[in-house]
Design a protein around this motif. Structure first.
Motif, PDB file in Angstrom:
ATOM      1  N   HIS A 153      -6.376   0.647  -5.253  1.00  8.59           N
ATOM      2  CA  HIS A 153      -6.302   0.685  -3.796  1.00  8.59           C
ATOM      3  C   HIS A 153      -7.718   0.432  -3.280  1.00  8.59           C
ATOM      4  O   HIS A 153      -8.683   0.957  -3.855  1.00  8.59           O
ATOM      5  CB  HIS A 153      -5.809   2.073  -3.352  1.00  8.59           C
ATOM      6  N   GLY A 169       0.836  -1.209   0.000  1.00  8.10           N
ATOM      7  CA  GLY A 169       0.000   0.000   0.000  1.00  8.10           C
ATOM      8  C   GLY A 169       0.863   1.248   0.000  1.00  8.10           C
ATOM      9  O   GLY A 169       2.098   1.172  -0.106  1.00  8.10           O
ATOM     10  N   GLU A 170       0.207   2.382   0.144  1.00  2.40           N
ATOM     11  CA  GLU A 170       0.919   3.664   0.078  1.00  2.40           C
ATOM     12  C   GLU A 170       1.572   4.017   1.418  1.00  2.40           C
ATOM     13  O   GLU A 170       2.762   4.322   1.491  1.00  2.40           O
ATOM     14  CB  GLU A 170      -0.103   4.734  -0.311  1.00  2.40           C
ATOM     15  N   GLY A 171       0.773   3.974   2.479  1.00  3.17           N
ATOM     16  CA  GLY A 171       1.280   4.337   3.796  1.00  3.17           C
ATOM     17  C   GLY A 171       0.174   4.159   4.815  1.00  3.17           C
ATOM     18  O   GLY A 171      -1.003   4.144   4.447  1.00  3.17           O
ATOM     19  N   PRO A 172       0.528   4.041   6.096  1.00  2.00           N
ATOM     20  CA  PRO A 172      -0.486   3.812   7.124  1.00  2.00           C
ATOM     21  C   PRO A 172      -1.491   4.959   7.216  1.00  2.00           C
ATOM     22  O   PRO A 172      -1.134   6.122   7.025  1.00  2.00           O
ATOM     23  CB  PRO A 172       0.336   3.748   8.419  1.00  2.00           C
ATOM     24  N   GLY A 173      -2.743   4.619   7.502  1.00  2.69           N
ATOM     25  CA  GLY A 173      -3.755   5.623   7.812  1.00  2.69           C
ATOM     26  C   GLY A 173      -3.880   5.767   9.318  1.00  2.69           C
ATOM     27  O   GLY A 173      -3.025   5.278  10.074  1.00  2.69           O
ATOM     28  N   ASN A 187       3.850  -1.384   3.286  1.00  2.00           N
ATOM     29  CA  ASN A 187       3.566  -0.087   2.673  1.00  2.00           C
ATOM     30  C   ASN A 187       4.840   0.540   2.133  1.00  2.00           C
ATOM     31  O   ASN A 187       5.943   0.190   2.548  1.00  2.00           O
ATOM     32  CB  ASN A 187       2.962   0.861   3.720  1.00  2.00           C
ATOM     33  N   GLU A 197      -4.191   2.393  11.353  1.00  4.57           N
ATOM     34  CA  GLU A 197      -2.919   1.674  11.277  1.00  4.57           C
ATOM     35  C   GLU A 197      -1.871   2.353  12.170  1.00  4.57           C
ATOM     36  O   GLU A 197      -1.091   1.690  12.850  1.00  4.57           O
ATOM     37  CB  GLU A 197      -2.413   1.636   9.822  1.00  4.57           C
ATOM     38  N   PRO A 237      -0.555  -2.840   9.451  1.00  2.00           N
ATOM     39  CA  PRO A 237      -0.985  -2.340   8.138  1.00  2.00           C
ATOM     40  C   PRO A 237      -2.410  -2.772   7.795  1.00  2.00           C
ATOM     41  O   PRO A 237      -2.850  -3.863   8.177  1.00  2.00           O
ATOM     42  CB  PRO A 237      -0.001  -3.009   7.173  1.00  2.00           C
ATOM     43  N   PHE A 238      -3.105  -1.926   7.086  1.00  2.00           N
ATOM     44  CA  PHE A 238      -4.429  -2.259   6.524  1.00  2.00           C
ATOM     45  C   PHE A 238      -5.371  -2.927   7.538  1.00  2.00           C
ATOM     46  O   PHE A 238      -5.787  -4.076   7.359  1.00  2.00           O
ATOM     47  CB  PHE A 238      -4.272  -3.150   5.276  1.00  2.00           C
TER      48      PHE A 238
HETATM   49  N1  URA Z   1      -3.863   2.503   3.202  1.00  2.00           N
HETATM   50  C1  URA Z   1      -2.601   2.126   2.884  1.00  2.00           C
HETATM   51  O1  URA Z   1      -2.110   2.427   1.793  1.00  2.00           O
HETATM   52  N2  URA Z   1      -1.927   1.400   3.776  1.00  2.00           N
HETATM   53  C2  URA Z   1      -2.431   1.020   4.954  1.00  2.00           C
HETATM   54  O2  URA Z   1      -1.737   0.334   5.714  1.00  2.00           O
HETATM   55  C3  URA Z   1      -3.744   1.423   5.249  1.00  2.00           C
HETATM   56  C4  URA Z   1      -4.444   2.177   4.374  1.00  2.00           C
END
Ligand code: URA
Length: 215
Positions: free
Chosen positions: A181, A67-71, A107, A74, A80-81
């Protein structure tokens, strides 16, 4: 030039960049790299995050989702996710015949960008050596990039996800397939658009299963 030297030094320090260099204890290696992530100060995202989110899953997975990065969720839990997008991803994983613990999820950046903004090029560049090392150690059969920014940061490209989703790329000898995504699916405004996006993601996942030999 100095910056390049610094980057190369860092790659060397964490052992990334040489896919054929393997150690006999890959589990030890992944724990080591995740420990390094947990003390990282290579970009300013560490100052605003609550928790580092290195990623989780099993060694030598059939699939590595990136993924792109933690929200926010997370960031709160260091996993993650696990928010809304994560719940949709869990359903996709299940429908593919896996459990979350059978695969690996990571991520591009390991710290939450404030307000869930897209990571900057500098932030992604600072963090990418960790993901590259994770990929080298984990040796996934297939990498699935979730969304445009994960695809473009990993492939160092500027592609459109609409054009490239479901296409086969090569990342250091490992097949890579970009797809939507899960948040993109969740943000569709009509039922029809949601079903279409879900179906397209499912088409992409069938290609992934074919590559693994499970379809
Ligand atoms: N979206 C992401 O790209 N990564 C995550 O870990 C959570 C949401």
């Amino acid at each position: 030039m100095n910056q390049l030297v610094e980057v190369l030094k860092f790659y060397k320090e964490i052992g990334a960049g040489f896919i054929e260099t393997r150690t006999p204890d890959p589990l030890g290696d992944i724990e080591e790299i995740n420990r390094l992530i947990m003390t990282c100060t290579r970009c300013s995202l560490h100052k605003t995050k609550k928790n580092y989110v290195p990623g989780e899953g099993r060694m030598r997975p059939d699939i590595l989702f990136v993924g792109e990065g933690p929200g926010e969720t997370e960031d709160n839990f260091g996993k993650p996710f696990i928010g809304n997008a994560g719940q949709l991803l869990d359903r996709v994983i299940e429908r593919m015949g896996y459990r979350r613990e059978d695969i690996y999820i990571a991520n591009i950046v390991k710290c939450r960008p404030p307000g869930n903004r897209e990571p900057s090029r500098d932030e992604a560049d600072a963090c990418l050596p960790y993901l590259i090392r994770q990929i080298e150690i984990l040796k996934p059969k297939v990498i699935v990039c979730l969304g445009r920014s994960a695809m473009n940061f990993l492939l160092n490209s500027e592609y459109s996800i609409m054009e490239k989703r479901g296409q086969l790329f090569d990342f250091k000898g490992i097949p890579l397939i970009p797809t939507f995504h899960p948040s993109y699916i969740l943000h569709q405004k009509t039922k029809e658009a949601t079903s279409k996006a879900k179906w397209e993601m499912w088409e992409d996942m069938q290609k992934v299963l074919q590559l693994i030999g499970k379809n």
